[in-house]
Scaffold this active site. Structure first.
Site, PDB file in Angstrom:
ATOM      1  N   SER A  53       0.820  -1.211   0.000  1.00  0.00           N
ATOM      2  CA  SER A  53       0.000   0.000   0.000  1.00  0.00           C
ATOM      3  C   SER A  53       0.858   1.267   0.000  1.00  0.00           C
ATOM      4  CB  SER A  53      -0.945  -0.040   1.201  1.00  0.00           C
ATOM      5  OG  SER A  53      -1.872   1.007   1.166  1.00  0.00           O
ATOM      6  N   ASP A 112      -2.757   6.336  -3.353  1.00  0.00           N
ATOM      7  CA  ASP A 112      -1.645   5.682  -2.660  1.00  0.00           C
ATOM      8  C   ASP A 112      -1.081   4.564  -3.532  1.00  0.00           C
ATOM      9  OD1 ASP A 112      -3.712   3.832  -2.409  1.00  0.00           O
ATOM     10  OD2 ASP A 112      -3.163   3.240  -0.381  1.00  0.00           O
ATOM     11  N   ASP A 146      -1.198   1.298  -3.751  1.00  0.00           N
ATOM     12  CA  ASP A 146      -1.973   0.194  -4.330  1.00  0.00           C
ATOM     13  C   ASP A 146      -3.330   0.638  -4.841  1.00  0.00           C
ATOM     14  OD1 ASP A 146      -3.209   0.513  -1.816  1.00  0.00           O
ATOM     15  OD2 ASP A 146      -3.714  -1.604  -1.681  1.00  0.00           O
ATOM     16  N   ASP A 157      -6.073   2.022  -3.333  1.00  0.00           N
ATOM     17  CA  ASP A 157      -7.345   1.922  -2.609  1.00  0.00           C
ATOM     18  C   ASP A 157      -7.654   3.167  -1.778  1.00  0.00           C
ATOM     19  OD1 ASP A 157      -5.548   1.574  -0.531  1.00  0.00           O
ATOM     20  OD2 ASP A 157      -6.374  -0.336   0.161  1.00  0.00           O
TER      21      ASP A 157
END
Length: 435
Positions: free
Chosen positions: A94, A228, A230, A232
């Site tokens: 992430s 961010d 990743d 999400d």
């Protein structure tokens, strides 16, 4: 748990998270679920290829057909997993730096139950290599992207005159974000779009907002969208450099959904960290707010249990549960653009009735988290709680991963905020200092 935390398996790449552990996890998935096939996606970290192929080899040896989606966002894998009713694996840490990595296992679009993770851990540690009578295949797939793009067609986003800057954090959205935004936005500027395996989230993305603020100023954009690593999460900057966090983004989208009769039960889900000013604005709109513990996992659980439309965290996880099963920064950003374009308004005008209360978060490092169990500390917290007005926020909680305690206070009176913050922080430092 030994391996799984609140958001999958996390750790230093090539150390805790190495090809051996990835292989064992692939084997564990084959043993525990015996799926016909799984899909694996990854972000742009140097170590992501190693971990993705480790999981793939372990699963294929156990007879599972593996579809490799290459660099895609976490929400893309979650959506594909839901639509195909299959297990998805996402290799990502992430918003963390490239030296970290993680493995998320998703079942039919959602995070697994605790017992399922415990089962996987027992198979990881059983020491037995599982070799199926027939090996699974490993293939590359483009279907994850094509299925995901259809979601945007169904959203019917009007072409917009808004000028958009967007920061893809040198991460998982650097390709898909560009493809989607450029299709619907006439004037756009992308930063954080040159991943080299080592620069994911490096001074870019939703944890480094100076980058998108600079881009908005440089290109004179109406909006700046920052994702961010990743994909999400999203945070938004307007043309004046004002930050619109996850709570405000939920507010904008929920207000729109209510106006068109699409907000189920006129209710949204937020966390205990939400600003009291936002809660008050929801109340004036006739929208009920259910608050959960901090974490998108808890928001998702309530959305599913209560069959609600939208929820999120102020950190930028926005879940529009009627459409996508997980937080999705790109989708939330496009929904925001759709809302503003259809109403021919800017963010400040669309949220002018929201009065944000002063809010402060203090991280107290190097303290024994057990200090929160001391009666003297509990007494001070109770005193502060009774002194603050009823519509205030007070949250004192230990970090789940570090030796620190987080204290958050929000109220209309900034002098009262500072006085009470000092009272709690000083007491925790005094009694909780690690020798």
């Amino acid at each position: 748990m030994k391996y799984f935390g609140t958001d999958g398996i996390r750790g230093k790449a090539f150390e805790k998270l190495n090809s051996n552990l990835a292989f064992k996890l692939g084997q564990a998935i084959a043993k525990r679920f015996k799926p016909e096939s799984i899909v694996i996606g990854q972000d742009t970290r140097l170590s992501s290829n190693m971990l993705a192929h480790g999981v793939a080899y372990g699963a294929a040896l156990g007879g599972v057909n593996v579809f490799m989606a290459d660099v895609v966002s976490t929400p893309m894998i979650a959506y594909y997993s839901k639509m195909k009713d299959m297990i998805g694996v996402m290799i990502t840490a992430s918003h963390n730096p490239y030296t970290d990595n993680g493995i998320k296992v998703i079942k039919s679009g959602y995070k697994m139950l605790d017992q399922e993770e415990i089962d996987l851990e027992s198979y990881i540690d059983d020491g037995k290599v599982y070799i199926a009578e027939k090996f699974g295949s490993i293939n590359i797939t483009k279907e994850v992207e094509s299925l995901y793009l259809q979601v945007y067609e169904d959203l019917m986003i009007p072409n917009t005159k808004l000028s958009i800057s967007f920061d893809t954090a040198n991460g998982a959205t650097y390709k898909i974000g560009k493809k989607i935004i450029e299709k619907y936005v006439e004037t756009s500027y992308q930063i954080g779009d040159n991943p080299d395996g080592l620069n994911i989230n490096l001074n870019v993305g939703s944890t480094h907002l100076d980058a998108i603020k600079s881009a908005v100023a440089l290109y004179k954009s109406d909006l700046g969208l920052s994702f961010d690593g990743d994909g999400d999460r999203i945070l938004v900057i307007d043309k004046d450099g004002t930050l619109f966090d996850g709570d405000l983004i939920v507010y904008v989208i929920a207000k729109y959904l209510k106006s068109v009769g699409m907000l189920k039960k006129d209710t949204v889900v937020l966390t205990q960290m939400s600003n009291p000013g936002v809660l008050a604005a929801f109340k004036r709109l006739g929208i009920k707010v259910i608050q959960t513990a901090v974490g998108d996992k808890y928001v998702s659980e309530v959305l599913i249990k209560e069959d609600l439309t939208i929820g999120g965290e102020n950190s930028g996880h926005i879940i529009i549960n009627d459409i996508l099963p997980s937080g999705d920064g790109v989708f939330a950003g496009m929904f925001l653009i759709k809302t503003l374009t259809e109403n021919d308004m800017n963010l400040k005008d669309y949220t002018k009735e929201v009065v944000i209360y002063p809010q402060k978060l203090v991280n107290i490092p190097n303290v024994n988290k057990a200090v929160l169990e001391l009666e003297e500390v509990k007494k001070v917290i109770m005193e502060v709680r009774s002194e603050l007005p009823e519509d205030s926020l007070l949250l004192v909680r230990p970090s789940g991963t570090e030796p620190l305690v987080r204290v958050t206070i929000s109220c209309q009176d900034s002098v009262m905020l500072e006085k009470n913050m000092a009272k709690i922080v000083d007491k925790i430092k005094e009694l909780g200092e690690m020798k």
